[in-house]
Design an enzyme around this catalytic site. Sequence first.
Site, mmCIF file in Angstrom:
data_model
loop_
_atom_site.group_PDB
_atom_site.id
_atom_site.type_symbol
_atom_site.label_atom_id
_atom_site.label_comp_id
_atom_site.label_asym_id
_atom_site.label_seq_id
_atom_site.Cartn_x
_atom_site.Cartn_y
_atom_site.Cartn_z
ATOM 1 C CG HIS A 127 81.529 44.326 116.693
ATOM 2 N ND1 HIS A 127 82.527 45.142 116.202
ATOM 3 C CD2 HIS A 127 82.010 43.072 116.611
ATOM 4 C CE1 HIS A 127 83.563 44.396 115.838
ATOM 5 N NE2 HIS A 127 83.276 43.136 116.084
ATOM 6 C CG HIS A 149 84.461 42.339 120.121
ATOM 7 N ND1 HIS A 149 84.453 43.490 119.378
ATOM 8 C CD2 HIS A 149 85.308 42.570 121.154
ATOM 9 C CE1 HIS A 149 85.249 44.385 119.925
ATOM 10 N NE2 HIS A 149 85.783 43.853 121.013
#
Length: 308
Positions: free
Chosen positions: A233, A278
């Site tokens: 990500h 993330h």
Amino acid sequence: MPSRPTTVSITEFTVSDAEAGPYGITAGPDGALWFTMVHAGRIGRITLAGETTSYALESSSGGPSVIAAGPDGALWFTEFRGHRIGRITTDGEVTSFPLPTPDAGPFGIAVGPDGALWFTEAGVDRIGRITTEGEVGEFPLPLSGAFPSAIAAGPDGRLWFTMNQANAIGAMTLDGEVTVHPLPTPSAAPVGIAAGGDGALWFVEIGAGRIGRITPDGKIDAFPLPDRASRPHAIAAGADGSCWFTEWGANRVGRITTDGRSHDIREHDLPTPSSEPHGIALGPDGSLWTALEIGTVARVTTVTAGHS
């Protein structure tokens, strides 16, 4: 002389409830890490000792996403759902700047070589620029439906960004001239991008499970991860010259060397299952810090044998 073996130590700090959604993270000018809480509409701060503070934004539903340290000693962030750029001082004073284009969907943000903040407008295929005084400009992309995502300043004076839905990497000059570099892998869906220590840009292909590298002249290489379904990500340059990345779908962080000869990939499981990593950033302590959507921030420290 043989190199000493290294191990990785990972420590998690609870920074919010499980619904707040820590998402983007960056090192602040005050020696702390600052992070967004995408679902709670707050900006958080964590010291190296794990002490946490958070600040409410104008709206709890603005969707603060990516955050970057500005050249003015403040933190700047995007509000994806609120269609604003935000600024927060290290004392917690928040200022919001609405964007001129409706439904712009700002996502990535980075400091440019001109001292302004540059950001992607995922909803309208534009790259935006905001000065530290709040003056906003926008530049259209030559593609429709590209969904520009992360953005980083390159070593060549341009801004480099991923185009998630166009399967391409873009580069923009300070006057808005865009060069598009299509990726060779179908449905790669690039997201995060960062300048590496080797003079290239490194990016993650969330759809293909690869780490990509592009030079300023457009040469592209891609390195497959052992788990192609790991959903990489975000990516950031580490203190050791390597790049570190999150694997959102596999609950891991990874490291890839950037020495230009061989590209060694190492992966490390996070302590808590399904923690949804993330954003990732290099901290002032030389560790990598990553925001986990379950309500924690993890510090990833490389320890060399024989060193404390």
